[in-house]
Design a protein around this motif. Structure first.
Motif, short mmCIF file in Angstrom:
data_model
loop_
_atom_site.label_atom_id
_atom_site.label_comp_id
_atom_site.label_asym_id
_atom_site.label_seq_id
_atom_site.Cartn_x
_atom_site.Cartn_y
_atom_site.Cartn_z
N ALA A 181 -31.50 40.94 -25.89
CA ALA A 181 -32.65 41.56 -26.71
C ALA A 181 -31.85 43.06 -27.36
CB ALA A 181 -33.65 41.94 -26.10
N GLY A 182 -30.43 42.88 -27.18
CA GLY A 182 -29.75 43.85 -28.00
C GLY A 182 -29.64 45.30 -27.22
N GLY A 183 -30.27 45.01 -26.11
CA GLY A 183 -30.26 46.22 -25.10
C GLY A 183 -29.05 46.35 -24.11
N VAL A 184 -28.94 47.64 -23.53
CA VAL A 184 -28.11 47.98 -22.56
C VAL A 184 -28.43 47.90 -20.97
CG1 VAL A 184 -26.29 49.70 -21.93
CG2 VAL A 184 -26.93 49.47 -24.24
N PRO A 185 -28.25 46.85 -20.35
CA PRO A 185 -28.50 46.68 -18.95
C PRO A 185 -27.93 47.62 -18.08
CG PRO A 185 -27.72 44.61 -19.88
CD PRO A 185 -27.10 45.87 -20.61
N VAL A 186 -28.89 48.39 -17.25
CA VAL A 186 -28.44 49.54 -16.34
C VAL A 186 -29.18 49.22 -15.03
CG1 VAL A 186 -28.61 51.79 -15.73
CG2 VAL A 186 -28.05 51.15 -17.96
N LEU A 187 -28.48 49.37 -13.98
CA LEU A 187 -29.06 48.96 -12.92
C LEU A 187 -29.98 50.22 -12.09
CD1 LEU A 187 -29.47 46.96 -10.19
CD2 LEU A 187 -27.50 48.22 -9.05
N ALA A 188 -31.14 50.18 -11.92
CA ALA A 188 -32.20 51.25 -11.64
C ALA A 188 -32.13 51.66 -10.19
CB ALA A 188 -33.63 51.05 -11.94
N HIS A 189 -32.12 52.94 -9.81
CA HIS A 189 -32.17 53.36 -8.58
C HIS A 189 -31.66 52.60 -7.47
CE1 HIS A 189 -35.85 51.00 -8.55
NE2 HIS A 189 -36.17 51.91 -9.29
N PRO A 190 -30.32 52.30 -7.42
CA PRO A 190 -29.74 51.07 -6.33
C PRO A 190 -29.72 51.64 -4.92
CG PRO A 190 -28.14 52.17 -7.66
CD PRO A 190 -29.23 52.60 -8.46
N GLY A 191 -29.66 53.02 -4.73
CA GLY A 191 -30.08 53.63 -3.58
C GLY A 191 -31.19 53.00 -2.82
N LEU A 192 -32.22 52.51 -3.54
CA LEU A 192 -33.38 52.43 -2.82
C LEU A 192 -33.55 50.70 -2.55
CD1 LEU A 192 -36.03 54.11 -5.52
CD2 LEU A 192 -34.90 54.99 -3.61
N ARG A 274 -24.25 44.49 -29.81
CA ARG A 274 -25.07 44.04 -30.95
C ARG A 274 -23.98 43.27 -31.93
NH1 ARG A 274 -30.72 46.68 -32.31
NH2 ARG A 274 -31.10 47.15 -30.06
N ALA A 275 -22.75 43.80 -32.17
CA ALA A 275 -21.82 43.36 -32.69
C ALA A 275 -21.36 42.03 -32.38
CB ALA A 275 -20.62 44.44 -33.07
N ALA A 276 -20.95 42.28 -31.03
CA ALA A 276 -20.25 41.26 -30.34
C ALA A 276 -21.32 39.78 -30.27
CB ALA A 276 -19.84 41.50 -28.72
N THR A 277 -22.61 39.97 -30.23
CA THR A 277 -23.45 38.86 -30.28
C THR A 277 -23.96 38.42 -31.77
OG1 THR A 277 -25.26 40.35 -29.50
CG2 THR A 277 -24.18 39.39 -27.99
N GLY A 278 -23.43 39.32 -32.72
CA GLY A 278 -23.99 38.99 -33.94
C GLY A 278 -25.03 39.46 -34.52
#
Ligand code: AMP
Ligand code: FE
Ligand code: FE
Ligand code: ZN
Length: 285
Positions: A181-192, A274-278
């Motif tokens: 979906a063109g977003g940037v995936p980030v791991l949320a609060h991994p310490g939990l 987005r550029a990489a996935t067209g």
């Protein structure tokens, strides 16, 4: 110039509307905030509109709950395309499974003597995504528990008699949903979650960052995850995970923030992805 990159609204289980949250962000001088509701994009446009009036930049985001080795792993997806129909369908699926789960939890609660109805829970939740906090508020209304925390601690936390699990995808699938979906995936609060082995495994699929600054993280966790970010070239994000002021154990809006330049980094990553996935290129009409 500070940004709080993890905020919930009434679209999911927060207690303040998108406009109220943006007004509060403006009152404490935040330059930007990311609306990251659970499984819904409904809060984003109202927040963007309020943000235009109040000169607060609203970053579209999503929080997905995934599962790995029996552990709940949360992912944040920044700058997803909120008009993406596949993403909307995927989130709609998760919201449906949340609604089905409410019925199962209510059955358990009625066996425990709670006169909580599905209708009341859905009324409290409104049109966005429903979760246990809405059930907990309905439980408080019955007078059999005093607070939302008590409802969780005694009845609906994992391992307690009213608990039912939620349908979840794997973290790798979650990263895929966000990236597609063109977003940037980030791991949320991994310490939990204590699942550091996941980080390396998710990078090839597109994991781009770690939520290093979170109210649930100790200073030791913060330095550990900063080091992990440095080692793997991941962006360090942060946010308050604000859900409103109603719970006793709430985090304040702006309790954790990052410098605005992190928003710039996320925008660069989204553009590259987005550029990489067209996506967004070579438009036709
Ligand atoms: P659900 O998405 O239905 O599984 O519910 C999880 C949500 O419940 C989290 O995102 C928190 O907002 C909230 N929550 C989890 N544990 C507690 C707790 N002990 N007290 C209050 N709220 C909680
Ligand atoms: Fe929540
Ligand atoms: Fe979370
Ligand atoms: Zn959250």
């Amino acid at each position: 110039m500070l940004a709080d990159l993890h905020v919930h609204t009434t679209a999911s289980d927060g207690t303040e509307s998108p406009a109220e949250v943006v007004a509060r962000a403006s009152s404490i001088g935040l330059a930007a905030l990311a609306i990251a509701d659970h499984d819904t994009l409904e809060g984003i446009m109202p927040a963007v509109e309020e943000g235009r009036l109040r000169k607060v930049e609203v970053i579209p985001a999503i929080e997905l709950g995934t599962e790995y080795n029996g552990k709940e792993i949360h992912l944040l997806g920044y700058l997803i395309d909120i008009n993406d129909s596949v993403l909307q369908e995927e989130l709609g699926f998760f919201r449906n499974t949340r609604r089905d789960r409410v019925g199962r939890i209510i059955n358990r609660l009625s066996r425990l003597g709670f006169p909580v109805t599905r209708e009341r829970v859905m009324e409290i939740a409104g049109s966005g995504s429903v979760g246990r906090p809405h059930i907990a508020r309905a439980m408080v209304e019955t007078g059999r528990v005093a607070t939302v925390e008590e409802a969780f601690d005694r009845y609906i936390s994992e391992g307690k008699p009213g608990f039912e699990p939620r349908v979840k995808c794997s973290p790798a699938q979650g990263v895929g949903i966000i990236r597609r979906a063109g977003g940037v995936p980030v791991l949320a609060h991994p310490g939990l979650a204590d699942a550091d082995d996941l980080i390396k495994a998710l990078i090839p699929g597109g994991l781009a960052g770690i939520e290093v600054y979170h109210p649930g993280h100790t200073p030791k966790m913060v330095s550990h995850y900063l080091e992990v970010c440095g080692r793997h070239g991941l962006v360090a994000t942060g946010g308050s995970d604000y859900h409103g002021m109603e719970n006793r154990k709430h985090n304040l809006l702006g309790a954790c923030t990052v410098q605005y330049r992190v928003v710039g980094l996320l925008k660069e990553l989204a553009a590259k992805s987005r550029a990489a996935t067209g996506r967004g290129q070579g438009g036709t009409c």
